[in-house]
Enzyme design. Structure first.
Site, PDB file in Angstrom:
ATOM      1  CB  CYS A 115      77.179  65.559  44.210  1.00  0.00           C
ATOM      2  SG  CYS A 115      77.998  64.256  45.135  1.00  0.00           S
ATOM      3  CG  HIS A 255      73.921  63.949  42.244  1.00  0.00           C
ATOM      4  ND1 HIS A 255      74.993  63.431  41.543  1.00  0.00           N
ATOM      5  CD2 HIS A 255      74.140  63.637  43.549  1.00  0.00           C
ATOM      6  CE1 HIS A 255      75.816  62.840  42.387  1.00  0.00           C
ATOM      7  NE2 HIS A 255      75.328  62.948  43.609  1.00  0.00           N
ATOM      8  CG  ASN A 285      77.142  59.818  44.222  1.00  0.00           C
ATOM      9  OD1 ASN A 285      77.673  60.593  43.437  1.00  0.00           O
ATOM     10  ND2 ASN A 285      76.606  60.217  45.362  1.00  0.00           N
TER      11      ASN A 285
HETATM   12  C1  LIG Z   1      73.460  55.300  52.504  1.00  0.00           C
HETATM   13  C2  LIG Z   1      72.031  54.818  52.306  1.00  0.00           C
HETATM   14  C3  LIG Z   1      71.945  53.956  51.064  1.00  0.00           C
HETATM   15  C4  LIG Z   1      71.665  53.952  53.504  1.00  0.00           C
HETATM   16  O1  LIG Z   1      70.324  53.520  53.364  1.00  0.00           O
HETATM   17  P1  LIG Z   1      69.315  53.645  54.584  1.00  0.00           P
HETATM   18  O2  LIG Z   1      68.083  53.012  54.167  1.00  0.00           O
HETATM   19  O3  LIG Z   1      69.276  55.090  54.983  1.00  0.00           O
HETATM   20  O4  LIG Z   1      70.007  52.761  55.668  1.00  0.00           O
HETATM   21  P2  LIG Z   1      70.490  53.164  57.131  1.00  0.00           P
HETATM   22  O5  LIG Z   1      71.703  54.026  57.078  1.00  0.00           O
HETATM   23  O6  LIG Z   1      69.307  53.667  57.912  1.00  0.00           O
HETATM   24  O7  LIG Z   1      70.891  51.754  57.661  1.00  0.00           O
HETATM   25  C5  LIG Z   1      69.941  50.713  57.821  1.00  0.00           C
HETATM   26  C6  LIG Z   1      70.678  49.448  58.198  1.00  0.00           C
HETATM   27  O8  LIG Z   1      71.387  48.949  57.061  1.00  0.00           O
HETATM   28  C7  LIG Z   1      72.748  48.729  57.410  1.00  0.00           C
HETATM   29  N1  LIG Z   1      73.592  48.944  56.250  1.00  0.00           N
HETATM   30  C8  LIG Z   1      74.219  50.075  55.850  1.00  0.00           C
HETATM   31  N2  LIG Z   1      74.910  49.854  54.720  1.00  0.00           N
HETATM   32  C9  LIG Z   1      74.716  48.543  54.411  1.00  0.00           C
HETATM   33  C10 LIG Z   1      75.165  47.740  53.371  1.00  0.00           C
HETATM   34  N3  LIG Z   1      75.967  48.194  52.386  1.00  0.00           N
HETATM   35  N4  LIG Z   1      74.755  46.457  53.333  1.00  0.00           N
HETATM   36  C11 LIG Z   1      73.954  45.955  54.295  1.00  0.00           C
HETATM   37  N5  LIG Z   1      73.504  46.678  55.308  1.00  0.00           N
HETATM   38  C12 LIG Z   1      73.864  47.973  55.369  1.00  0.00           C
HETATM   39  C13 LIG Z   1      73.015  49.693  58.532  1.00  0.00           C
HETATM   40  O9  LIG Z   1      74.109  49.265  59.316  1.00  0.00           O
HETATM   41  C14 LIG Z   1      71.716  49.652  59.290  1.00  0.00           C
HETATM   42  O10 LIG Z   1      71.721  48.514  60.109  1.00  0.00           O
HETATM   43  P3  LIG Z   1      71.078  48.566  61.580  1.00  0.00           P
HETATM   44  O11 LIG Z   1      69.625  48.872  61.349  1.00  0.00           O
HETATM   45  O12 LIG Z   1      71.341  47.204  62.081  1.00  0.00           O
HETATM   46  O13 LIG Z   1      71.799  49.650  62.303  1.00  0.00           O
HETATM   47  C15 LIG Z   1      71.036  55.995  52.209  1.00  0.00           C
HETATM   48  O14 LIG Z   1      70.885  56.605  53.465  1.00  0.00           O
HETATM   49  C16 LIG Z   1      71.488  57.037  51.233  1.00  0.00           C
HETATM   50  O15 LIG Z   1      71.589  56.801  50.053  1.00  0.00           O
HETATM   51  N6  LIG Z   1      71.700  58.281  51.716  1.00  0.00           N
HETATM   52  C17 LIG Z   1      72.144  59.351  50.886  1.00  0.00           C
HETATM   53  C18 LIG Z   1      73.616  59.192  50.674  1.00  0.00           C
HETATM   54  C19 LIG Z   1      74.118  59.953  49.492  1.00  0.00           C
HETATM   55  O16 LIG Z   1      73.426  60.152  48.549  1.00  0.00           O
HETATM   56  N7  LIG Z   1      75.384  60.356  49.571  1.00  0.00           N
HETATM   57  C20 LIG Z   1      76.025  61.043  48.549  1.00  0.00           C
HETATM   58  C21 LIG Z   1      75.651  62.457  48.569  1.00  0.00           C
HETATM   59  S1  LIG Z   1      75.969  63.215  47.046  1.00  0.00           S
END
Ligand SMILES: CC(C)(COP(=O)(O)OP(=O)(O)OC[C@H]1O[C@@H](n2cnc3c(N)ncnc32)[C@H](O)[C@@H]1OP(=O)(O)O)[C@@H](O)C(=O)NCCC(=O)NCCS
Length: 328
Positions: A115, A255, A285
């Protein structure tokens, strides 16, 4: 000439017509529009159809930029295609794009910094232009990420989309163009976002494909924290290097990874939310394409005027991160 920098002369963007909405994803995995919207800000993303490939969108985006700059493709000395989803292993997507555009004099290559690829590309092109080795440079970010997304993994499949953006750069004198650029990486954090297969380590065998070794794996939660800290810190570094404060910035284009990351970085930098650009709802993204797509939209919407101080910041797999401060 004294004090030459590169400046963006024009931009362009393109994406596949296919759309994947949150409602579509609700049918594929255990998720909801409410969860995706509140946790990421994403409503839809473009998704390439069968037969579509990365360079097609790169060529369209770059073609617009060239046309708007009113130069001939043969005048381009450098063509950088930032991508982690190339058309094929060999030749580079850059060389394929070069041929389609008729930019036959350019040195063309691919740049893999996920990215942050577009900001890595701007940084290199700026140095080539400053050093007199290039007059016109084309920096493209182009991705078809959806080919590497596992549509049974709800933690990654809601995030990524496809598209391409391009910027044509040329030299400018004085306190204009790219005033400060900075790029960094930390391979120790590689497993925060990676695809184990598809290369020489876990080759393209039937077994590796069946078990989805080429799909992205992500530790979203850990990456989130790294993203906020790294983008805020490196933004401060470029501002300090150029002698400006966050208050001086007219437009901040981070980004587009997650609306909550964008909000946290903006709040960490203490920039007014009014100057922060976001299109995450429409595109998701798109990795290296996200900043050039956003820039082209800002130009189209009249959000950038000549002389404005524009701050760009990114982070991505690698882990890589970077920032560019420019006077438009
Ligand atoms: C991926 C992202 C959206 C997840 O959000 P989060 O608030 O961190 O959520 P978590 O990973 O802690 O998961 C929380 C819960 O939601 C659940 N969950 C994950 N994806 C889900 C979805 N699409 N729909 C519903 N629930 C979801 C998880 O399983 C977890 O459940 P649990 O508590 O029962 O285990 C967030 O971490 C993020 O954006 N991270 C950066 C990723 C990124 O930018 N990547 C590209 C890099 S350039």
């Amino acid at each position: 000439m004294a004090n030459i920098n590169a400046r963006i002369l024009s931009t362009g963007r393109a994406y596949p017509e296919g759309l994947l909405t949150n409602a579509d994803l609700e049918k594929l995995v255990e998720t909801s529009d409410e969860w995706i919207t509140s946790r990421t800000g994403i409503k839809q993303r473009h998704k390439a159809g069968e037969g579509e490939y990365t360079s097609q969108f790169a060529v369209r985006a770059a073609g617009q930029a060239i046309e708007r700059a009113r130069i001939d493709p043969s005048e381009i000395d450098l063509l950088i295609c930032a991508t982690v989803t190339p058309d094929q292993v060999l030749p580079s997507t850059g060389c394929l794009i070069q041929t389609e555009l008729g930019a036959h004099r350019a040195a063309a290559f691919d740049l893999a910094a996920a990215c942050s690829g577009f900001l890595y590309g701007l940084t290199l092109a700026n140095q080539m232009i400053r050093g007199g080795q290039a007059r016109y440079a084309l920096v493209i970010g182009a991705e078809i990420l959806t080919r590497y997304v596992d549509y049974t993994d709800r933690s990654t499949c809601v995030i990524f989309g496809d598209g391409a953006g391009a910027a044509l750069l040329g030299p400018v004198e004085g306190e204009r163009g790219m005033l400060a650029t900075r790029i960094r990486s930390d391979g120790r954090l590689a497993e925060q976002l990676y695809a184990p297969g598809g290369g020489t380590r876990l080759g393209i065998t039937a077994d590796n494909v069946t078990t989805g070794q080429h799909y992205f794996r992500m530790k979203g939660n850990e990456l989130f924290k790294v993203a906020v800290r790294s983008m805020a810190d490196i933004s401060r570094e470029v501002l300090e290097e150029a002698g400006y404060k966050a208050d001086d910035v007219k437009l901040f284009v981070p980004h587009q990874a997650n609306q909550r990351i964008t909000d946290a970085v903006a709040s960490n930098l203490k920039v007014d939310s009014e100057i922060v650009y976001s299109n995450i709802a429409m595109h998701g993204n798109t990795s290296s394409a996200s900043i050039p797509i956003a820039l082209d939209e800002c130009v189209e919407q009249g959000r950038i005027s000549e002389g404005d101080l524009v701050l760009l910041a990114s982070f991505g797999g690698g882990v890589t991160w970077g920032a560019v401060l420019m006077r438009w």
